[in-house]
Motif scaffolding. Structure first.
Motif, short mmCIF file in Angstrom:
data_model
loop_
_atom_site.label_atom_id
_atom_site.label_comp_id
_atom_site.label_asym_id
_atom_site.label_seq_id
_atom_site.Cartn_x
_atom_site.Cartn_y
_atom_site.Cartn_z
N ARG A 155 53.69 31.73 23.31
CA ARG A 155 52.92 32.80 22.69
C ARG A 155 52.80 32.62 21.17
NH1 ARG A 155 50.06 35.58 26.51
NH2 ARG A 155 51.38 36.08 28.31
N ILE A 156 53.28 31.51 20.69
CA ILE A 156 53.28 31.29 19.24
C ILE A 156 51.94 30.75 18.79
CG2 ILE A 156 54.10 28.89 19.33
CD1 ILE A 156 55.35 31.52 16.86
N ASP A 157 51.44 31.24 17.67
CA ASP A 157 50.25 30.69 17.04
C ASP A 157 50.52 30.59 15.54
OD1 ASP A 157 50.05 33.27 16.07
OD2 ASP A 157 48.41 33.83 17.39
N MET A 158 49.55 30.08 14.79
CA MET A 158 49.77 29.82 13.37
C MET A 158 50.01 31.12 12.60
SD MET A 158 50.20 27.26 11.50
CE MET A 158 50.46 26.99 9.75
N THR A 159 49.29 32.18 12.96
CA THR A 159 49.46 33.45 12.26
C THR A 159 50.87 33.99 12.42
OG1 THR A 159 47.12 34.00 12.58
CG2 THR A 159 48.61 35.81 12.05
N ALA A 160 51.36 34.00 13.66
CA ALA A 160 52.72 34.49 13.91
C ALA A 160 53.75 33.63 13.20
CB ALA A 160 52.99 34.53 15.41
N LEU A 161 53.52 32.32 13.20
CA LEU A 161 54.47 31.41 12.56
C LEU A 161 54.53 31.65 11.06
CD1 LEU A 161 56.32 29.18 13.65
CD2 LEU A 161 54.58 27.52 12.98
N LEU A 162 53.37 31.89 10.44
CA LEU A 162 53.35 32.14 9.00
C LEU A 162 54.00 33.47 8.66
CD1 LEU A 162 49.78 30.89 7.98
CD2 LEU A 162 51.98 29.75 7.62
N VAL A 163 53.78 34.49 9.49
CA VAL A 163 54.41 35.79 9.25
C VAL A 163 55.93 35.68 9.34
CG1 VAL A 163 54.71 38.12 10.17
CG2 VAL A 163 52.41 37.14 9.97
N LEU A 164 56.41 34.99 10.37
CA LEU A 164 57.85 34.82 10.54
C LEU A 164 58.45 33.99 9.40
CD1 LEU A 164 57.88 34.18 14.38
CD2 LEU A 164 58.86 36.16 13.22
N ALA A 165 57.70 32.99 8.93
CA ALA A 165 58.18 32.18 7.80
C ALA A 165 58.27 33.03 6.53
CB ALA A 165 57.25 30.99 7.57
N ALA A 166 57.28 33.91 6.33
CA ALA A 166 57.31 34.78 5.15
C ALA A 166 58.48 35.76 5.21
CB ALA A 166 55.99 35.54 5.03
N VAL A 167 58.74 36.32 6.39
CA VAL A 167 59.88 37.24 6.55
C VAL A 167 61.19 36.51 6.27
CG1 VAL A 167 61.16 38.64 8.21
CG2 VAL A 167 58.66 38.74 8.16
N THR A 168 61.30 35.29 6.77
CA THR A 168 62.49 34.48 6.50
C THR A 168 62.67 34.26 5.00
OG1 THR A 168 62.32 33.34 8.63
CG2 THR A 168 63.60 32.25 6.90
N GLY A 169 61.57 33.97 4.30
CA GLY A 169 61.64 33.76 2.86
C GLY A 169 62.09 34.99 2.11
N VAL A 170 61.62 36.16 2.52
CA VAL A 170 62.01 37.40 1.85
C VAL A 170 63.50 37.67 2.04
CG1 VAL A 170 61.72 39.91 1.85
CG2 VAL A 170 59.71 38.43 1.98
N ILE A 171 63.99 37.53 3.26
CA ILE A 171 65.42 37.76 3.53
C ILE A 171 66.27 36.76 2.75
CG2 ILE A 171 67.20 37.85 5.31
CD1 ILE A 171 64.99 38.53 7.31
N ALA A 172 65.79 35.54 2.64
CA ALA A 172 66.55 34.49 1.95
C ALA A 172 66.72 34.79 0.47
CB ALA A 172 65.88 33.14 2.14
N THR A 173 65.82 35.58 -0.12
CA THR A 173 65.97 35.90 -1.54
C THR A 173 67.22 36.74 -1.80
OG1 THR A 173 64.60 37.90 -1.33
CG2 THR A 173 63.48 35.85 -1.91
N VAL A 174 67.69 37.45 -0.79
CA VAL A 174 68.95 38.20 -0.91
C VAL A 174 70.11 37.36 -0.38
CG1 VAL A 174 70.22 40.24 -0.14
CG2 VAL A 174 67.80 40.43 -0.72
N ASP A 175 69.88 36.66 0.72
CA ASP A 175 70.95 35.91 1.37
C ASP A 175 71.46 34.76 0.51
OD1 ASP A 175 72.42 35.24 4.00
OD2 ASP A 175 71.41 33.36 3.51
N GLY A 176 70.57 34.05 -0.18
CA GLY A 176 70.97 32.89 -0.97
C GLY A 176 72.00 33.21 -2.05
#
Length: 415
Positions: free
Chosen positions: A89-110
């Protein structure tokens, strides 16, 4: 610290499994190399601005709780991606959204993970702890890259994302059992937390501190020059090996392996640093730049391999020294915000550096880019050291008169 290092090794291995597979997944979905670069940029882009807020949050929230929550959220994102991939069920839009969410969380986690690791050792041992962290990161990268191919071959693409999710949960499960070292606890207690003034509750205090510290500004300049013109070896050495040196993909794989080994050796040596300084970082960066100049003139692959190892060692030790300065220079209450500022600056380098280097290579070729970049780095650092030395205080000799008392230590304070 041993438990934390083991957890970070598992987490780094899982992260590199996912990163390796993600590039292959994007290529499978789109067939476009540009789309692969876009997915990487989307994950890195939040650090450009959100890191400032993430660093401020790390300074305010309980560190262990922050790490446990951020790791759990990153695990949830990885499991969600694994499920979508498994169900096709994965497509490019979903993958980019999930990548962006990961990036936002990483700004605190790092920054939270970095500072939590420092809390586990006495203040004097922080540079060694950072060196251990660099060693764990390099080892995790090697393991994760190798395991990605095995996981995809036997279990499919979704397994790499699921393994990364489990690695995040492993870190979150270890956090409650960590105890700060006595020295670290004393340092934190030395600066009591007070309610900040309304005008200083955001990121401005961290920005102001960074801008007012010449050593941090100098560190940013050294690291920026090195990152843009001296450390994109995945690009410059790949073109050099496959072009002027007439090697293939296997030859570049050998060069990459030597770089990885040099990084591990450098991390071990960096862990032995006791009082790293910006001057140390600059001298190491200049030495690495001069080695890069010689590497750019390599007549054969064998000569390049001889030079690549010390280049990687010097780079790794320089990185460890710079990270130690960055994480120990600010007072404890500002360290999260300073790391947030640094992450934003680093994102500018990572997004803008490759295109600038690509233009330089188009104009001067791989050899010219390596030589010109190395000379630019070494020349800039040398000029900075000379300016700093000449700009220091100049002693003014005072003539002594009959009856003057000189050379007495007790007069130092009065003078």
């Amino acid at each position: 610290m041993r438990w934390w290092s083991a957890a970070n090794f598992v987490s780094n291995a899982g992260t590199w499994m996912q990163l390796t597979v993600q590039n292959l997944l994007v290529l499978h979905i789109t067939g476009s190399a540009a789309a692969t670069g876009l997915s990487m940029s989307v994950q890195a882009a939040p650090a450009l601005l959100v890191s400032l807020l993430g660093g401020a949050a790390v300074d305010r929230w309980p560190r262990k709780l922050t790490v446990a929550v951020s790791q759990t959220l990153l695990g949830a994102v990885a499991f969600t991606t694994a499920l979508l991939v498994a169900l096709d069920r994965i497509d490019m839009t979903a993958l980019l959204v999930l990548a962006a969410v990961t990036g936002v969380i990483a700004t605190v986690d790092g920054p939270a993970c970095a500072l939590l690791g420092n809390d586990l050792v006495p203040v004097a041992d922080v540079p060694s702890a950072i060196g251990v962290g660099a060693l764990v990161h390099s080892a995790g990268r090697l393991a994760g890259t190798a395991l990605a191919g095995i996981a995809v071959g036997f279990l499919g693409t979704a397994s790499a994302y699921a393994a990364n999710g489990l690695s995040f949960l492993f870190v979150a499960s270890v956090v409650p059992f960590l105890r700060p070292a006595a020295g670290a606890a004393e340092e934190a207690a030395a600066v009591p937390r007070k309610a900040p003034a309304p005008a200083r509750t955001g990121v401005r205090e961290g920005l102001a501190y960074f801008a007012r510290r010449p050593r941090l500004v100098a560190l940013a300049g050294i690291t920026g020059l090195s990152s843009v013109f001296g450390r994109n070896y995945g690009l410059t050495l790949a073109v050099l090996v496959t072009g002027p040196l007439a090697g293939g993909a296997g030859a570049f794989g050998t060069v990459s392996t030597v770089l990885a080994v040099g990084g591990i050796i450098g991390a071990v040596l960096g862990a032995r640093l006791h009082r790293p300084s910006v001057r140390t970082v600059g001298l190491l960066a200049a030495a690495g730049a001069l080695l890069q100049v010689v590497a750019g003139l390599s007549p054969s692959l064998a000569v390049l391999l001889v030079l690549v190892l010390p280049m990687a060692v010097v780079e790794s030790v320089s990185d460890t020294a710079g990270t130690a300065v960055l994480q120990t220079d600010p007072p404890p209450r500002l360290r999260g915000r300073v790391l947030g500022v640094w992450s934003s600056i680093g994102t500018v380098w990572s997004l803008g550096g490759p295109p600038l280097l690509g233009l330089l290579m188009e104009w001067a070729g791989a050899r010219g880019a390596l030589v010109a970049g190395g000379l630019l780095i070494a020349g800039s650092i040398g000029t900075g050291l000379l300016v700093r030395r000449r700009g220091g205080p100049v002693p003014v000799p005072l003539p002594a008169k009959d009856g003057d008392v000189t050379g007495r230590a007790a007069l130092g304070t009065a003078a």
